[in-house]
Write a protein that holds these residues in place. Sequence first.
Motif, PDB file in Angstrom:
ATOM      1  N   SER A  54       0.839  -1.189   0.000  1.00  0.00           N
ATOM      2  CA  SER A  54       0.000   0.000   0.000  1.00  0.00           C
ATOM      3  C   SER A  54       0.882   1.250   0.000  1.00  0.00           C
ATOM      4  O   SER A  54       1.952   1.272   0.610  1.00  0.00           O
ATOM      5  N   SER A  55       0.430   2.290  -0.679  1.00  0.00           N
ATOM      6  CA  SER A  55       1.171   3.565  -0.694  1.00  0.00           C
ATOM      7  C   SER A  55       0.853   4.426   0.521  1.00  0.00           C
ATOM      8  O   SER A  55       1.472   5.470   0.721  1.00  0.00           O
ATOM      9  N   LYS A  56      -0.101   3.977   1.352  1.00  0.00           N
ATOM     10  CA  LYS A  56      -0.478   4.751   2.530  1.00  0.00           C
ATOM     11  C   LYS A  56       0.712   4.908   3.465  1.00  0.00           C
ATOM     12  O   LYS A  56       1.359   3.932   3.838  1.00  0.00           O
ATOM     13  N   GLY A  57       1.013   6.132   3.814  1.00  0.00           N
ATOM     14  CA  GLY A  57       2.133   6.405   4.700  1.00  0.00           C
ATOM     15  C   GLY A  57       3.477   6.491   4.014  1.00  0.00           C
ATOM     16  O   GLY A  57       4.487   6.800   4.650  1.00  0.00           O
ATOM     17  N   ASN A  58       3.518   6.220   2.713  1.00  0.00           N
ATOM     18  CA  ASN A  58       4.769   6.284   1.964  1.00  0.00           C
ATOM     19  C   ASN A  58       4.907   7.667   1.348  1.00  0.00           C
ATOM     20  O   ASN A  58       4.201   8.009   0.390  1.00  0.00           O
ATOM     21  N   LEU A  59       5.815   8.459   1.893  1.00  0.00           N
ATOM     22  CA  LEU A  59       6.001   9.826   1.390  1.00  0.00           C
ATOM     23  C   LEU A  59       6.489   9.843  -0.047  1.00  0.00           C
ATOM     24  O   LEU A  59       6.277  10.829  -0.761  1.00  0.00           O
ATOM     25  N   ALA A  60       7.123   8.756  -0.490  1.00  0.00           N
ATOM     26  CA  ALA A  60       7.585   8.712  -1.880  1.00  0.00           C
ATOM     27  C   ALA A  60       6.407   8.811  -2.836  1.00  0.00           C
ATOM     28  O   ALA A  60       6.526   9.363  -3.941  1.00  0.00           O
ATOM     29  N   ALA A  61       5.248   8.276  -2.427  1.00  0.00           N
ATOM     30  CA  ALA A  61       4.065   8.321  -3.289  1.00  0.00           C
ATOM     31  C   ALA A  61       3.505   9.738  -3.413  1.00  0.00           C
ATOM     32  O   ALA A  61       2.721  10.016  -4.327  1.00  0.00           O
ATOM     33  N   GLU A  62       3.897  10.638  -2.514  1.00  0.00           N
ATOM     34  CA  GLU A  62       3.439  12.026  -2.559  1.00  0.00           C
ATOM     35  C   GLU A  62       4.409  12.929  -3.316  1.00  0.00           C
ATOM     36  O   GLU A  62       4.112  14.105  -3.553  1.00  0.00           O
ATOM     37  N   ALA A  63       5.565  12.395  -3.670  1.00  0.00           N
ATOM     38  CA  ALA A  63       6.622  13.210  -4.267  1.00  0.00           C
ATOM     39  C   ALA A  63       6.511  13.271  -5.784  1.00  0.00           C
ATOM     40  O   ALA A  63       5.918  12.394  -6.425  1.00  0.00           O
ATOM     41  N   LYS A  64       7.101  14.329  -6.344  1.00  0.00           N
ATOM     42  CA  LYS A  64       7.359  14.360  -7.772  1.00  0.00           C
ATOM     43  C   LYS A  64       8.668  13.613  -7.987  1.00  0.00           C
ATOM     44  O   LYS A  64       9.693  13.943  -7.392  1.00  0.00           O
ATOM     45  N   ILE A  65       8.620  12.568  -8.826  1.00  0.00           N
ATOM     46  CA  ILE A  65       9.783  11.697  -8.990  1.00  0.00           C
ATOM     47  C   ILE A  65      10.359  11.878 -10.386  1.00  0.00           C
ATOM     48  O   ILE A  65       9.634  11.836 -11.384  1.00  0.00           O
ATOM     49  N   GLN A  66      11.653  12.095 -10.440  1.00  0.00           N
ATOM     50  CA  GLN A  66      12.354  12.259 -11.710  1.00  0.00           C
ATOM     51  C   GLN A  66      13.610  11.398 -11.710  1.00  0.00           C
ATOM     52  O   GLN A  66      14.152  11.050 -10.651  1.00  0.00           O
ATOM     53  N   SER A  67      14.067  11.058 -12.900  1.00  0.00           N
ATOM     54  CA  SER A  67      15.306  10.300 -13.017  1.00  0.00           C
ATOM     55  C   SER A  67      16.181  10.912 -14.098  1.00  0.00           C
ATOM     56  O   SER A  67      15.688  11.539 -15.041  1.00  0.00           O
ATOM     57  N   SER A  68      17.476  10.727 -13.940  1.00  0.00           N
ATOM     58  CA  SER A  68      18.412  11.225 -14.952  1.00  0.00           C
ATOM     59  C   SER A  68      18.287  10.437 -16.244  1.00  0.00           C
ATOM     60  O   SER A  68      18.645  10.926 -17.320  1.00  0.00           O
ATOM     61  N   SER A  69      17.775   9.206 -16.147  1.00  0.00           N
ATOM     62  CA  SER A  69      17.539   8.382 -17.344  1.00  0.00           C
ATOM     63  C   SER A  69      16.672   7.200 -16.959  1.00  0.00           C
ATOM     64  O   SER A  69      16.571   6.840 -15.784  1.00  0.00           O
ATOM     65  N   THR A 107      20.598   8.880 -11.405  1.00  0.00           N
ATOM     66  CA  THR A 107      20.108   9.558 -10.207  1.00  0.00           C
ATOM     67  C   THR A 107      18.587   9.609 -10.205  1.00  0.00           C
ATOM     68  O   THR A 107      17.962   9.883 -11.227  1.00  0.00           O
ATOM     69  N   LEU A 108      18.021   9.348  -9.034  1.00  0.00           N
ATOM     70  CA  LEU A 108      16.598   9.551  -8.795  1.00  0.00           C
ATOM     71  C   LEU A 108      16.426  10.762  -7.893  1.00  0.00           C
ATOM     72  O   LEU A 108      17.191  10.943  -6.938  1.00  0.00           O
ATOM     73  N   LYS A 109      15.419  11.572  -8.185  1.00  0.00           N
ATOM     74  CA  LYS A 109      15.106  12.723  -7.330  1.00  0.00           C
ATOM     75  C   LYS A 109      13.646  12.643  -6.896  1.00  0.00           C
ATOM     76  O   LYS A 109      12.753  12.435  -7.714  1.00  0.00           O
ATOM     77  N   LEU A 110      13.419  12.826  -5.609  1.00  0.00           N
ATOM     78  CA  LEU A 110      12.080  12.917  -5.042  1.00  0.00           C
ATOM     79  C   LEU A 110      11.909  14.325  -4.490  1.00  0.00           C
ATOM     80  O   LEU A 110      12.680  14.741  -3.611  1.00  0.00           O
ATOM     81  N   ASN A 111      10.922  15.049  -4.998  1.00  0.00           N
ATOM     82  CA  ASN A 111      10.684  16.435  -4.580  1.00  0.00           C
ATOM     83  C   ASN A 111       9.295  16.586  -3.974  1.00  0.00           C
ATOM     84  O   ASN A 111       8.320  16.034  -4.485  1.00  0.00           O
ATOM     85  N   TRP A 112       9.221  17.371  -2.890  1.00  0.00           N
ATOM     86  CA  TRP A 112       7.945  17.712  -2.268  1.00  0.00           C
ATOM     87  C   TRP A 112       7.777  19.236  -2.264  1.00  0.00           C
ATOM     88  O   TRP A 112       8.764  19.982  -2.319  1.00  0.00           O
ATOM     89  N   ASN A 113       6.564  19.669  -2.174  1.00  0.00           N
ATOM     90  CA  ASN A 113       6.295  21.118  -2.158  1.00  0.00           C
ATOM     91  C   ASN A 113       6.717  21.771  -0.851  1.00  0.00           C
ATOM     92  O   ASN A 113       6.922  22.987  -0.789  1.00  0.00           O
ATOM     93  N   GLU A 114       6.825  20.969   0.179  1.00  0.00           N
ATOM     94  CA  GLU A 114       7.239  21.493   1.486  1.00  0.00           C
ATOM     95  C   GLU A 114       8.130  20.468   2.155  1.00  0.00           C
ATOM     96  O   GLU A 114       8.185  19.299   1.750  1.00  0.00           O
ATOM     97  N   LYS A 115       8.818  20.905   3.203  1.00  0.00           N
ATOM     98  CA  LYS A 115       9.724  19.993   3.903  1.00  0.00           C
ATOM     99  C   LYS A 115       8.944  18.851   4.551  1.00  0.00           C
ATOM    100  O   LYS A 115       7.861  19.045   5.095  1.00  0.00           O
ATOM    101  N   LYS A 116       9.527  17.669   4.476  1.00  0.00           N
ATOM    102  CA  LYS A 116       8.948  16.486   5.089  1.00  0.00           C
ATOM    103  C   LYS A 116       9.861  15.995   6.209  1.00  0.00           C
ATOM    104  O   LYS A 116      11.091  16.082   6.111  1.00  0.00           O
ATOM    105  N   SER A 117       9.236  15.498   7.267  1.00  0.00           N
ATOM    106  CA  SER A 117       9.992  14.906   8.374  1.00  0.00           C
ATOM    107  C   SER A 117      10.143  13.419   8.093  1.00  0.00           C
ATOM    108  O   SER A 117       9.152  12.675   8.050  1.00  0.00           O
ATOM    109  N   ILE A 118      11.379  12.976   7.907  1.00  0.00           N
ATOM    110  CA  ILE A 118      11.652  11.611   7.438  1.00  0.00           C
ATOM    111  C   ILE A 118      12.410  10.837   8.512  1.00  0.00           C
ATOM    112  O   ILE A 118      13.458  11.278   8.999  1.00  0.00           O
ATOM    113  N   ASN A 119      11.859   9.674   8.868  1.00  0.00           N
ATOM    114  CA  ASN A 119      12.489   8.804   9.866  1.00  0.00           C
ATOM    115  C   ASN A 119      13.292   7.665   9.240  1.00  0.00           C
ATOM    116  O   ASN A 119      14.268   7.202   9.821  1.00  0.00           O
TER     117      ASN A 119
END
Length: 759
Positions: free
Chosen positions: A447-462, A659-671
Amino acid sequence: MIHSLDNNKRENKQEILNTEFVVVGGGLAGVCAAVVAARKGTKVILIQDRPVLGGNASSEVRMWIMGATSHGGNNNRWSRESGLFNEILLDNLYRNKEGNSIVFDTILLEKVLEEPNITLLLNTMVFGVEKSNDETISTVIAFNAQNSTEYNIFGKLFCDASGDGILGYQAGAHFRMGAESKEEFGELFTPTEEYGGLLGHTIYFFSKDVGKPIKYVAPSFALKDIPTKIPRFGNISTNEQGNHFWWFEYGGRMDTIHQTEEIKMELWSIVYGVWDYIKNSGNFPEAENMTLEWVGTIPGKRESRRFDGHYMLTQQDIVEQREFYDAVSYGGWAIDLHPAEGVYSAKDGCNQFHSKGIYDIPYRVFVSKNIKNLFVAGRLISASHVAFGSTRVMATTAHGGQVVGMAGALCLQNGMLPADYIDTEKIKELQQELNLIGQSIQNVPLSSKGNLAAEAKIQSSSSLELKQIAFDGTWTPLVYSSAQILPLKANVKYSFEIEVDVARDSKLEVELQGSMKVQNYTPDLMIESKLIDLKPGIQKVKIDFSESLTADQYAFVIFRENKDIQIRCSEQRMTGIVTAYNKINKAVNNYGKQTPPENSGFDSFEFWTPERRPKGHNIAMNISPSLNDFAVENIINGIIRPYIRPNAWVADLKDLQPTLKLNWNEKKSINSIQLFLDCDYDHPMENVNWDHPEYVIPFVLRNYKIMDDNGNTIAETNANYQAINTIKFDVPLNTKELSIVCEHPSDIVPASIFQIIVS
């Protein structure tokens, strides 16, 4: 000094232990149950009646672990069992690729000892049970002959993974032994008299050449007249030992629990008699310098009690690959029954029939039907005798052990009993928690619930765009029909260009096949067949298919056997791409095609199996249109292995710093950050008595670093070899961006990631 002069009767030393979860049995199922529960914070006591862990996989028995991959001899691609069990196998590969059973003992022991929540009791035999009521166990009573200590162990939940089911038996759990009638479950493969009864025990032996003549005088109890007594004696060879003599089996007509000692003595008679025959019959002159190095002292058991759960798995569940709402594990070994007379039977030593793919195992088979706080694991689970022929193997039991460990931990955390998780909603919690540790339940993605990666804009260099598998490899003659397995799209017409070297005027037969069930890797759905005329010489051949698949799935581009044609292969290897061959693997009853008896309930189909590295190269080809199944979106689709699709982000080999990049619109607290990587789930990875070609799986991402939005390196991993990497932060990381900078595993293998979980 202690000097006692009284004549009074004395009691053994007594110890009272209290815990949350008691696991009886230290085979692979019990070890996996105990460690998984302990890692979830559960206090566990693991009781093992032997001096080592591992059961049949230990140095006491020395059976290699096998499961859904079936030595790579069936059609179950990318099916190796994952989670903690896979972690153990990858550790073993890295430290013990040659398959030393003593080293494997230490790996299992280390896994248990590293968990502070586990109290391990080795050499400790459970012999008594106390209950608080008819349906509830309160205490197990055990004795350790090494330290003369009797233990009273109080627990809240219990797991019987003891093989013979001593805990469940004494607690009054419903059980059965032997084969059911055909009428009970409607199983068409219900065994005949020759195959009825139980699967027997086996004892292995190992020999070695010491470079000088060695005399052997057999003990008086050694079996005499081997050619007469053992109908299959012609299979005996000095080139084989250990597991290859699995068919030295006995006891199928006996009580495999209470007559184990008699069975063992007969097996010793057989082993020493066979060695006497090898050394002294004159038929094996090559054995002159050989000595008997090791003989097992306890038999490897196959079958005894099976316990009734809230569901009983049957032949139809396996062959038809029935789906269950409470699927928590899977199997894939053949339904494998043996003649009851064992080594004394003239029949083949096994009667294996495969399904077309892996099958679900539901949670209900792990929960005792009538003892409320008892789980069953290992070969004890609720399965008919016929279905047991598949579920009994160790990789399958280990995977099931993980289910019990997680379920036990969740029950204790939530104040529930095992049967409570049979609920259609509650089971989803268990499935998710299992998948988070890598269980990889088919048809149940993370499930993507609770996975901040699912909320991110994801990009890759290739991302890999597979339009060519490089023409840089050797030539492979089409001695066997060969196939490139590729993820193809529905309603797309594909063209493939290959390179061949033709000896004389010939015809190349090419087929495009899919599977009737999209999750399978059995080509049983013909899409199109072509016959291409070829002249002698090296040449490119273009194959244009005018028909297409009706569903997205892995498909087979098949080049049928033709000894006059060689085909160009490639050095490139990549996640989610593999070749398969219509070859024979007698060890798993694979003769190129399964042709079962009529009315046996099994399907007929071709076997298409891989070759082990360093063989098994991809077929060089140009592909049009190109395959674009390796994009970054895959890292949040919830699937951690190739299954219907590759399910991985794969970089382009030309990208020198993928390279993979995960971007969010605001800072996320990551454990924590969790990466699921490619450890080649297609490789069987037997644990002992097998030399593997590498210490590290060539697809796994070995070197990478993770950076925050300020370019600071927050984690760096070098020389990784594991499939699941978890980075935990003592203090939560606050960032708007994560960058994962990777290195390709090698010049011929691109970097890849299946899933990323950020929480």
